[in-house]
Design an enzyme around this catalytic site. Structure first.
Site, mmCIF file in Angstrom:
data_model
loop_
_atom_site.group_PDB
_atom_site.id
_atom_site.type_symbol
_atom_site.label_atom_id
_atom_site.label_comp_id
_atom_site.label_asym_id
_atom_site.label_seq_id
_atom_site.Cartn_x
_atom_site.Cartn_y
_atom_site.Cartn_z
ATOM 1 N N TYR A 131 -0.988 6.271 -7.126
ATOM 2 C CA TYR A 131 0.020 5.261 -7.459
ATOM 3 C C TYR A 131 1.358 5.923 -7.773
ATOM 4 O O TYR A 131 2.391 5.575 -7.215
ATOM 5 C CB TYR A 131 -0.477 4.469 -8.668
ATOM 6 C CG TYR A 131 0.476 3.452 -9.239
ATOM 7 C CD1 TYR A 131 0.959 3.601 -10.529
ATOM 8 C CD2 TYR A 131 0.864 2.340 -8.514
ATOM 9 C CE1 TYR A 131 1.823 2.666 -11.080
ATOM 10 C CE2 TYR A 131 1.720 1.395 -9.059
ATOM 11 C CZ TYR A 131 2.193 1.571 -10.343
ATOM 12 O OH TYR A 131 3.041 0.628 -10.897
ATOM 13 N N LYS B 150 4.875 5.850 -5.683
ATOM 14 C CA LYS B 150 6.105 5.355 -6.299
ATOM 15 C C LYS B 150 7.211 6.406 -6.224
ATOM 16 O O LYS B 150 8.382 6.098 -5.986
ATOM 17 C CB LYS B 150 5.855 4.932 -7.750
ATOM 18 C CG LYS B 150 5.026 3.648 -7.896
ATOM 19 C CD LYS B 150 5.714 2.461 -7.223
ATOM 20 C CE LYS B 150 4.946 1.166 -7.399
ATOM 21 N NZ LYS B 150 5.600 0.020 -6.712
ATOM 22 N N GLY C 222 0.794 -11.784 -8.784
ATOM 23 C CA GLY C 222 0.423 -10.688 -9.691
ATOM 24 C C GLY C 222 0.967 -10.911 -11.087
ATOM 25 O O GLY C 222 1.631 -11.928 -11.363
ATOM 26 N N GLN C 223 0.718 -9.930 -11.981
ATOM 27 C CA GLN C 223 1.116 -10.088 -13.381
ATOM 28 C C GLN C 223 2.623 -10.290 -13.509
ATOM 29 O O GLN C 223 3.079 -11.235 -14.153
ATOM 30 C CB GLN C 223 0.702 -8.839 -14.177
ATOM 31 C CG GLN C 223 1.019 -8.940 -15.664
ATOM 32 C CD GLN C 223 0.921 -7.613 -16.411
ATOM 33 O OE1 GLN C 223 0.836 -6.538 -15.821
ATOM 34 N NE2 GLN C 223 0.937 -7.696 -17.730
ATOM 35 N N GLY D 190 3.962 -10.822 -3.235
ATOM 36 C CA GLY D 190 3.109 -10.420 -4.364
ATOM 37 C C GLY D 190 3.409 -11.290 -5.580
ATOM 38 O O GLY D 190 3.379 -10.843 -6.718
ATOM 39 N N ASP E 58 1.981 -14.492 -1.241
ATOM 40 C CA ASP E 58 0.971 -13.472 -1.582
ATOM 41 C C ASP E 58 -0.135 -13.537 -0.532
ATOM 42 O O ASP E 58 -0.109 -14.363 0.374
ATOM 43 C CB ASP E 58 0.418 -13.738 -3.002
ATOM 44 C CG ASP E 58 -0.010 -12.438 -3.689
ATOM 45 O OD1 ASP E 58 0.377 -12.216 -4.858
ATOM 46 O OD2 ASP E 58 -0.711 -11.621 -3.037
ATOM 47 N N ILE E 59 -1.107 -12.654 -0.692
ATOM 48 C CA ILE E 59 -2.216 -12.604 0.271
ATOM 49 C C ILE E 59 -3.207 -13.743 -0.013
ATOM 50 O O ILE E 59 -4.022 -14.098 0.835
ATOM 51 C CB ILE E 59 -2.904 -11.219 0.172
ATOM 52 C CG1 ILE E 59 -3.741 -10.912 1.406
ATOM 53 C CG2 ILE E 59 -3.688 -11.075 -1.111
ATOM 54 C CD1 ILE E 59 -2.900 -10.323 2.525
ATOM 55 N N ARG E 60 -3.131 -14.297 -1.248
ATOM 56 C CA ARG E 60 -3.969 -15.458 -1.607
ATOM 57 C C ARG E 60 -3.216 -16.300 -2.638
ATOM 58 O O ARG E 60 -2.237 -15.826 -3.219
ATOM 59 C CB ARG E 60 -5.315 -15.005 -2.166
ATOM 60 C CG ARG E 60 -5.235 -14.239 -3.486
ATOM 61 C CD ARG E 60 -6.618 -13.769 -3.920
ATOM 62 N NE ARG E 60 -7.146 -12.754 -3.005
ATOM 63 C CZ ARG E 60 -6.789 -11.469 -3.043
ATOM 64 N NH1 ARG E 60 -5.887 -11.065 -3.928
ATOM 65 N NH2 ARG E 60 -7.287 -10.597 -2.190
HETATM 66 C C1 VAH Z 1 -0.375 0.766 -14.464
HETATM 67 N N1 VAH Z 1 0.663 -1.222 -15.412
HETATM 68 O O1 VAH Z 1 -0.965 0.896 -15.523
HETATM 69 C C2 VAH Z 1 0.859 -0.144 -14.450
HETATM 70 C C3 VAH Z 1 2.111 0.609 -14.841
HETATM 71 C C4 VAH Z 1 3.153 2.350 -16.298
HETATM 72 C C5 VAH Z 1 1.903 1.646 -15.919
HETATM 73 O O2 VAH Z 1 2.745 1.145 -13.729
HETATM 74 O O3 VAH Z 1 -0.704 1.321 -13.439
#
Ligand code: VAH
Length: 318
Positions: A143, A147, A12-13, A9, A35-37
């Site tokens: 998400y 996590k 990514g940012q 990855g 990464d995937i690309r």
């Molecule tokens: C998001 N940038 O906004 C991420 C982060 C705490 C936020 O995990 O999903």
């Protein structure tokens, strides 16, 4: 090559800047970006790159064996806002990728592993201010759920199989080199680009939405620090709270106006407001500071100055 480092990855940012920093510290050829690309020009020309699908165990294993990798940073994930649009895909990507690297570490193919968690593990019932390391955690986004589950699995693999996995609960991360990737805190990056390009920004969060935030330089320093720390200093094997500053969109706009006086901001909250409202306003990160010497450098003023100085150059604005 001995002791190679692999970033999964890497485009990514955070992955982009983490890769560049690790190359600066360890030598470009010892740090494999994947990464995937493909990623941006700076990343692609700075060292070796491989196409790796984080959800495919064999794809990761073949790269580990090709480059004699001993340390892996798994930075691939679907973030909060996009995850709410594609919940099944978010769960699949975030969990399968983690199990792949945990299982590779379990069989000795990875010696040391970094996996990013997030303040998204906290939910609407979590204390909002100075949120402690251990507290009520009832995340309301896919998400955040992924996590929280991931943190429990990291601690389980460490305790049961001795896997040396380390993790940080990142707040919102602000940076100028890459565009953010589908998060709720993305407004704090977009606002700078819009301020310079069109002089105004239509913010998708309400003006008083206070959230924990961090400048990318601090986030990268923290990631390097936790991975360089002695194993016995890492007392928390789920994930460490990490903090630098907290601010609202209104406070950030005021800071920008000190440098870009004509900047205007509008507030039109969208679906991401509900996500932001479920998260803490500020974080207590005393454990990271005590266990492995974490300390931040950037406050809102210093971050705003750095963001605008770099973006003035990037957009060639004199
Ligand atoms: C998001 N940038 O906004 C991420 C982060 C705490 C936020 O995990 O999903």
């Amino acid at each position: 090559m001995s002791n190679g480092i692999l970033i999964i990855g890497a485009c990514g940012q955070i992955g982009t800047e983490l890769t560049l920093k690790l190359r600066e510290l360890n030598g470009n050829k010892n740090v494999i970006a994947s990464d995937i690309r493909e990623g941006n020009k700076e990343l692609m020309k700075s060292g070796p790159f491989e196409i790796v699908n984080a959800m495919e165990y064999e794809s990761i294993l073949s790269t580990i064996e090709k480059y004699n990798i001993t340390e892996v940073y798994l930075m691939a994930a679907m973030l909060s806002a996009t995850g709410e649009k594609f919940p099944d895909k978010a769960w699949q990507l975030n969990m399968e990728s983690l199990f792949n690297v945990l299982n590779l570490a379990k069989v000795g193919k990875i010696k040391r592993l970094f996996w990013p968690s997030s303040i998204a593990v906290f939910g609407p019932t979590t204390p909002k201010e100075n949120t402690p390391q251990q507290t009520v955690m009832e995340p309301s986004t896919v998400y955040g759920i992924s996590k929280l589950a991931g943190e429990r699995w990291c601690e389980y693999y460490h305790n049961k199989y001795g896997v040396d996995v380390r993790s940080i609960r990142y707040p919102g991360i602000i940076s100028w080199k890459t565009q953010p990737g589908g998060g709720t805190t993305d407004y704090a990056v977009e606002i700078f680009h819009k301020a310079l390009i069109i002089g105004k920004y239509n913010c998708f969060l309400s003006k008083d939405t206070k959230l924990p935030m961090m400048y990318m330089d601090d986030a990268i320093d923290a990631t390097v620090s936790i991975m360089n720390a002695k194993s016995e200093h890492i007392k928390i094997r789920s994930s460490y709270n990490l903090a630098a500053m907290s601010f609202t969109p209104e406070e950030l706009a005021l800071e920008i106006k000190k440098i870009v006086p004509e900047f205007k901001i509008l507030f039109n909250p969208d679906f991401r407001q509900k996500i932001a409202d479920s998260w803490p306003k500020s974080i207590n990160d005393i454990s990271a500071r005590e266990d492995w010497g974490w300390n931040h450098n950037f406050n809102i003023k210093k971050m705003t100055e750095s963001m605008l100085n770099n973006l003035y150059s990037k957009y060639e604005i004199v």
